[in-house]
Structure formats: structure tokens, C-alpha cells
Design a protein around this motif. Structure first.
Motif, PDB file in Angstrom:
ATOM      1  N   UNK A 127       0.812  -1.217   0.221  1.00 20.76           N
ATOM      2  CA  UNK A 127      -0.022  -0.026  -0.033  1.00 20.76           C
ATOM      3  C   UNK A 127       0.856   1.242  -0.130  1.00 20.76           C
ATOM      4  N   UNK A 128       1.947   1.230   0.321  1.00 21.50           N
ATOM      5  CA  UNK A 128       2.992   2.460   0.349  1.00 21.50           C
ATOM      6  C   UNK A 128       3.706   2.601  -0.816  1.00 21.50           C
ATOM      7  N   UNK A 129       4.609   1.450  -1.305  1.00 19.49           N
ATOM      8  CA  UNK A 129       5.412   1.586  -2.443  1.00 19.49           C
ATOM      9  C   UNK A 129       4.642   1.251  -3.636  1.00 19.49           C
ATOM     10  N   UNK A 130       3.503   0.515  -3.513  1.00 20.33           N
ATOM     11  CA  UNK A 130       3.013   0.086  -4.862  1.00 20.33           C
ATOM     12  C   UNK A 130       3.417  -1.247  -5.427  1.00 20.33           C
ATOM     13  N   UNK A 131       4.511  -1.937  -4.949  1.00 18.70           N
ATOM     14  CA  UNK A 131       5.098  -2.910  -5.605  1.00 18.70           C
ATOM     15  C   UNK A 131       4.437  -4.099  -5.444  1.00 18.70           C
ATOM     16  N   UNK A 132       4.299  -4.787  -6.351  1.00 16.52           N
ATOM     17  CA  UNK A 132       3.828  -6.218  -6.403  1.00 16.52           C
ATOM     18  C   UNK A 132       4.142  -7.144  -5.310  1.00 16.52           C
ATOM     19  N   UNK A 133       3.662  -7.787  -4.384  1.00 15.45           N
ATOM     20  CA  UNK A 133       3.975  -8.481  -3.208  1.00 15.45           C
ATOM     21  C   UNK A 133       3.974 -10.090  -3.641  1.00 15.45           C
ATOM     22  N   UNK A 134       5.003 -10.844  -3.200  1.00 11.47           N
ATOM     23  CA  UNK A 134       5.405 -12.115  -3.746  1.00 11.47           C
ATOM     24  C   UNK A 134       5.186 -13.208  -2.467  1.00 11.47           C
ATOM     25  N   UNK A 135       4.855 -14.273  -3.001  1.00 13.43           N
ATOM     26  CA  UNK A 135       4.936 -15.434  -1.866  1.00 13.43           C
ATOM     27  C   UNK A 135       6.392 -15.708  -1.421  1.00 13.43           C
ATOM     28  N   UNK A 136       6.695 -15.852  -0.056  1.00  7.12           N
ATOM     29  CA  UNK A 136       7.961 -16.016   0.387  1.00  7.12           C
ATOM     30  C   UNK A 136       8.655 -17.334  -0.080  1.00  7.12           C
ATOM     31  N   UNK A 137       7.666 -18.293  -0.221  1.00  5.63           N
ATOM     32  CA  UNK A 137       8.054 -19.625  -0.510  1.00  5.63           C
ATOM     33  C   UNK A 137       8.295 -19.840  -2.064  1.00  5.63           C
ATOM     34  N   UNK A 138       7.524 -19.321  -3.163  1.00  2.00           N
ATOM     35  CA  UNK A 138       7.325 -19.662  -4.505  1.00  2.00           C
ATOM     36  C   UNK A 138       8.083 -18.392  -5.228  1.00  2.00           C
ATOM     37  N   UNK A 139       7.841 -17.268  -4.566  1.00  2.00           N
ATOM     38  CA  UNK A 139       8.412 -16.494  -5.303  1.00  2.00           C
ATOM     39  C   UNK A 139       7.577 -15.575  -6.279  1.00  2.00           C
ATOM     40  N   UNK A 140       6.517 -16.158  -6.431  1.00  2.00           N
ATOM     41  CA  UNK A 140       5.333 -15.386  -7.378  1.00  2.00           C
ATOM     42  C   UNK A 140       4.419 -14.620  -6.830  1.00  2.00           C
ATOM     43  N   UNK A 141       3.761 -13.716  -7.527  1.00  2.00           N
ATOM     44  CA  UNK A 141       2.930 -12.853  -7.222  1.00  2.00           C
ATOM     45  C   UNK A 141       1.639 -13.614  -6.282  1.00  2.00           C
ATOM     46  N   UNK A 142       1.094 -12.727  -5.457  1.00  2.00           N
ATOM     47  CA  UNK A 142      -0.033 -13.313  -4.800  1.00  2.00           C
ATOM     48  C   UNK A 142      -1.433 -13.046  -5.209  1.00  2.00           C
ATOM     49  N   UNK A 143      -2.067 -13.623  -5.670  1.00  2.10           N
ATOM     50  CA  UNK A 143      -3.528 -13.428  -5.970  1.00  2.10           C
ATOM     51  C   UNK A 143      -4.407 -12.847  -4.846  1.00  2.10           C
ATOM     52  N   UNK A 144      -5.347 -12.019  -5.094  1.00  6.67           N
ATOM     53  CA  UNK A 144      -6.097 -11.542  -4.257  1.00  6.67           C
ATOM     54  C   UNK A 144      -7.458 -12.250  -3.778  1.00  6.67           C
ATOM     55  N   UNK A 145      -7.986 -12.030  -2.699  1.00  6.31           N
ATOM     56  CA  UNK A 145      -9.097 -12.957  -2.412  1.00  6.31           C
ATOM     57  C   UNK A 145     -10.324 -11.926  -2.916  1.00  6.31           C
ATOM     58  N   UNK A 146     -11.562 -12.543  -2.732  1.00  7.81           N
ATOM     59  CA  UNK A 146     -12.585 -11.628  -2.806  1.00  7.81           C
ATOM     60  C   UNK A 146     -12.702 -10.415  -1.852  1.00  7.81           C
ATOM     61  N   UNK A 147     -12.936  -9.392  -2.352  1.00  8.04           N
ATOM     62  CA  UNK A 147     -13.226  -8.088  -1.226  1.00  8.04           C
ATOM     63  C   UNK A 147     -11.945  -7.510  -1.143  1.00  8.04           C
TER      64      UNK A 147
END
Length: 557
Positions: free
Chosen positions: A332-352
Motif C-alpha cells: 500500500x505504500x510503495x505500490x510494488x507487487x507482493x510475492x509469496x516467500x516460498x514460491x517467489x510468485x505474485x499473490x492473487x487477491x481474495x474476494x473483497x
């Protein structure tokens, strides 16, 4: 007229891939010019007519143009940027000026040879009248293809530097195809009050070309005249952007004009506010609303066909895991895409959950491509690599969305340092640079704040007053009006004492997150806040009375 344009520029040696700047307010000639240039593969560079001085200078320098075609109303604006002040010429020598063009043999245009310093224009109407209007002959190697650019459309982007977006011939065909969702035909009449230098201003035009349906082009939107125009031209479909619908709804009731009209559908984008949508339909009895999301350069297009109030798109729940359009979590501060610590891939949003909308880039599919900008660095910044698998790539829209459990998508706002106001993207770094230059204060930061009853976010600036009480707001306002388009003007200015200082992160970046949370509520902050009025075109100190008007949605920005 488009054949005359094509034949003229072909005759003076322009060829496929060359660029010509086009700057004029809404008028039919605008469409005829880019269509004519496109016939010979020449790319039209559409200039935002609100830009002046520094902003306009940066815009025209991004793409190297062989010539410029300007409307007479922009003669002064271009005269001011003819050179950089040191005698260095910034524009090509061929500047064509057009007041209007008619093929009436009795009409003779005035010869325009206006000179502003060393700035001289060529009468474009005279040039066209002397040129053949026969069909343009193009050799196979010069014939434009589906993927070739037909125009560059400028976007403010996320860095503050104007970026020229490539818009291909194929993308214009795609824009035309959107008319099918409302069963558009030659019996319809569309209404367009969006500027023609922007994608929204091209919809009615390409629909007119492809469906032979008249388009009403409005030079300047007027909520007062909207229903008069609908009746006069028997409008059936109206385009809308931003707060278009809210402005119309806020007009005093006029049963004579509001009833018995021909308007059957509203077509627009950006996520119309639910309360405006509902109130508009109820009051004016417009049967159909189609809210669409898309961007000129992007490959993410969503459309709400079911008239779900407030939604601008839909993806079936069962299709979401494998769909090329995804919603991912961002910082929310930097706008960077967050990644999963284990896989290194982007994290899909849940509903809402709010997140950034991204679209998978598939180079072999025209509408899934990302052709990028003229600036390769800016292009790379919009690509998310290795999102869900090694080697994949996604286009980053920079837009924040939420999704409900049924699969409907709702636009929230711009992510990071760029936000929307009055249907335009405001780049904070550009505004910050202008403020610093005018005031001499290096420490200032710009961000968007929510205002009740309005779309997007209003521009707010927090300025560290090193003179401790002697900030000249009048000089600041005058300077910003000269260098910024109207939609980028800060609506609020928070003056922070040098003894207090601006909050900074550990990496010496301004902490916009807290400032954004504080907003302009003088009940919660001790710093003086000033508010801008479009009526007086000046700033005045915010007091409880003004705050109350803003919170009620009654203040005129």
C-alpha cells in the motif's frame, strides 16, 4: 478531407512510420486528419490541448515529429514553446494552422501568416484545397498493417514524464467492436463530450466510421445543455467519463427536457459510482448502462454487460484461476507487487481484497500484446515478469480493483504515486517538480485525497515552508496555472512548518501514506490548509464552513 490530407503529406515526402503532431480542440477535422495520415502509415501524435509551457514542451519533445498541425485556438500556446528561451528551436519548421475546413467552393479561407517571434504558421486549409481529393494510392511496402501504429496518445504514467502510447490500427478496430454490446447500428446517434486527444474521445468517431452512424462532437461539455442536445440531435447513445453523469444529475429538474427523450444507453468507463448510476437511471429513465474498463496501451479490458450497479467488469468465478487477467496484492505504500516467500510468485487477491489489475502479455495475440511506449525504460516498468511462472510476463495497469464473490470487478483508484481526477491521470512527481521550481522549496510532496461526492482523488500538496509563514500562495497559484493542466492543480495545500518537518521513511522518502490518511480535515490536523476555488482561481484558508461544504459535496473546485 482524409484523402486530401493523405495526398498532401504523401506529396511532400512523408512515409510510413513518420510522425505528425496534432493539437486541436474537438472538431470533425481532427478525425479526418488522423484518418488521412493513417492511410499512408504516418502516425498522428495527439496532444492534450490543456497543456501549457513546461508540460506542453515535454510532451512535444517525447516523439520526433516531422510537422505539427494545430488549431488556431492553440497558436499562442505553441508560440510560447517555439524555442527554449536560448534560441534553440524545439518544434519543426512546418507548423500547419487550421481554423476550419469546408469543401464549399464559395468558401475561401483567410491566409494565415501569423508570426510570434520566429514562430510562423502555414495555412493548412489552403494546402488542402490545392490538393487532390481522389483516393490515395499506397504501395504495398507503405501500406499500414493491423499491428502498425496509427497514433500516439499521451498518458501521464507513474513517473511524471509524459509517455507516448502506441495505438495500432487493430486497436481502433477493437474500439469499434465494443459497439456490438449495445446493438449499435446506423440508426443510432452517439454523443461525445470527451476530448478527442484521449481514447474516450475516439469511441464515437470510430463508431461513426464503422457503422455510418452520426456522432455529435461537443467542444466543451455542458451539463446545462446536455438534454437540449439530446433532443436537438435525437441522441440515442451517450458516452460518459468521470463525473459526467453526476454533473448532469446535479442540474435542477426540468421535466420538459428530461422526459420523452431518445436516449436509450450510456456507454463509458472507469467505474461509475453506484449512487450516481442508480440515481441517474431512476430520474432520467435511461434503459441501459454499459461500464467498461480499459486503457489505451494495456491488454486488460473488462466490461459489465449485466448492468451490475457499480461494476465495470465481470469474469466468471470458474474461469478466474486461468484467466489472463488477474488481481494481485501490492504494497500500500510503495505500490510494488507482493510475492509469496516460498514460491517467489505474485499473490492473487481474495474476494473483497484490493489489488492491482494485471493482464498476461501474449505477443502472438493482437489484443493481448503490449506494444509499450516510445520510452523503453517506461515500457519495462509496466511489465511484471515471472508473475505466476518462470518466463511469463504481465502488463501492470497501475489501477486498484476489488472483486466480489460473484466475479464482478470494481474500480477503486490509481496505485502508487498516480491517481485519477476529472477522468485524467495526475502524476505526483510532475506536480512536485513544478511546485519546487516556483517556490524554491525542495521539500514538498503531492498525493491524492478522497473527496465526498466526487470520482477519483483530488490533488493535495504538503509543502515544507522554509520561510516559516511567508509562503506566497498567490505566486504559487499563478505559477502552477501557467505550467500545469487544470486537472493537475492541487485542490488543497497543507503548509508544514520547517520546525516540524515532513515525515520520511528510513530510505529518505516522504511518507505519503500518513499524509494521505490525514487528508484535508482541519479538525484532525494543526497545520494550516488552503483550498483552491475554480471560481476565483486562487487559494483561501480552509475553515469549518468550507470544510462542511466540501464534506457535503457542495464545494465548487
Amino acid at each position: 478531407m482524409s484523402f486530401r490530407v493523405a495526398n498532401y503529406f504523401q506529396g511532400i515526402g512523408l512515409k510510413k512510420g513518420d510522425a505528425v503532431g496534432l493539437a486541436m480542440t474537438t472538431r470533425p477535422e481532427h478525425a479526418a486528419i488522423w484518418l488521412g495520415l493513417g492511410r499512408i502509415g504516418v502516425v498522428s501524435v495527439l496532444i492534450n490541448t490543456n497543456l501549457r509551457n513546461d508540460a506542453l514542451e515535454k510532451c512535444v519533445s517525447v516523439v520526433e515529429c516531422k510537422a505539427f498541425i494545430i488549431g488556431s485556438e492553440l497558436r499562442q500556446a505553441f508560440g510560447e514553446i517555439w524555442n527554449d528561451g536560448n534560441g534553440k528551436q524545439l518544434l519543426p519548421s512546418d507548423i500547419y494552422e487550421l481554423d476550419r475546413f469546408m469543401e464549399d467552393p464559395k468558401w475561401v479561407p483567410e491566409t494565415v501568416k501569423t508570426q510570434i517571434g520566429s514562430f510562423t504558421t502555414i495555412d493548412f486549409a489552403q494546402c488542402l484545397l490545392k490538393t487532390s481529393k481522389g483516393a490515395t494510392v499506397v504501395t504495398p511496402d507503405q501500406e499500414p498493417t493491423f499491428l502498425d501504429p496509427i497514433m500516439y496518445i499521451f498518458t501521464s504514467g507513474t513517473t511524471g514524464v509524459p509517455k507516448a502510447v502506441r495505438c495500432s490500427h487493430g486497436r481502433l478496430f477493437f474500439l469499434a467492436s465494443t459497439a456490438s454490446v449495445i446493438n449499435f447500428s446506423s440508426k443510432d446517434v452517439s454523443y461525445n463530450a470527451a476530448p478527442m486527444y484521449h481514447t474516450g474521445g475516439l469511441l464515437a468517431v470510430v463508431w461513426a466510421f464503422c457503422f455510418r452512424a452520426p456522432a455529435v462532437l461537443v467542444v466543451k461539455f455542458s451539463a446545462t445543455n446536455f438534454w437540449k442536445d439530446v433532443h436537438r440531435y435525437k441522441v440515442t447513445v451517450s458516452m460518459y467519463v468521470g463525473e459526467f453523469c453526476r454533473f448532469i444529475h446535479n442540474q435542477p429538474e426540468n421535466p420538459e427536457l428530461e422526459k420523452g427523450h431518445t436516449l436509450r444507453a450510456m456507454f463509458g468507463g472507469g467505474g461509475l459510482r453506484p449512487e450516481v448510476w442508480t440515481a441517474f437511471q431512476k430520474r432520467f429513465n435511461v434503459k441501459q448502462f454499459v461500464d467498461l474498463y480499459g486503457s489505451t496501451e494495456g491488454n486488460c479490458t473488462l466490461i459489465n454487460l449485466e448492468a451490475k450497479i457499480g461494476a465495470c467488469g465481470y469474469i466468471p468465478v470458474w474461469l478466474q484461476p486461468v484467466h489472463p487477467i488477474q488481481l494481485v496484492k501490492t504494497d500500500p505504500v510503495t505500490g510494488e507487487v507482493l510475492r509469496d516467500h516460498k514460491t517467489g510468485f505474485a499473490i492473487r487477491c481474495e474476494n473483497g481484497e484490493p489489488g492491482e489489475l494485471i493482464g498476461k502479455i501474449i505477443d502472438s495475440v493482437p489484443m493481448a500484446r503490449f506494444d509499450g511506449y516510445t520510452d523503453p525504460v517506461a515500457t519495462e516498468q509496466r511489465i511484471l515478469r515471472n508473475a505466476f511462472a518462470q518466463g511469463d510476463k504481465y502488463f501492470r495497469t497501475g489501477d486498484c480493483f476489488t472483486r466480489d464473490k460473484y466475479g464482478y470487478y470494481y474500480f477503486q483508484d490509481r496505485i502508487g504515486d498516480t491517481f485519477r481526477w476529472n477522468s485524467e491521470n495526475v502524476a505526483t512527481t510532475l506536480v512536485e517538480a513544478v511546485i519546487s521550481r516556483i517556490t524554491g522549496l525542495r521539500n514538498n510532496t503531492v498525493y491524492g485525497v478522497k473527496v465526498p461526492g466526487t470520482e477519483g482523488s483530488a490533488c493535495m500538496a504538503a509543502i515544507l515552508d522554509s520561510s516559516d509563514g511567508e509562503l506566497d500562495l498567490e505566486a504559487l497559484a499563478n505559477g502552477m496555472k501557467m505550467s500545469l493542466p487544470k486537472y493537475a492543480m492541487p485542490m488543497f495545500i497543507r503548509v508544514i512548518s520547517i520546525h516540524k518537518g515532513l515525515d520520511m521513511t528510513g530510505t529518505y522518502k516522504f511518507q505519503k501514506f500518513r499524509l494521505r490518511e490525514d487528508g484535508f480535515n482541519i479538525m484532525n490536523i494543526k497545520d494550516p490548509v488552503y483550498i483552491y476555488s475554480s471560481v476565483t482561481e486562487s487559494y483561501s484558508k480552509m475553515d469549518l464552513e468550507k470544510l462542511s461544504e466540501v464534506m457535503k459535496g457542495n464545494y465548487r473546485f
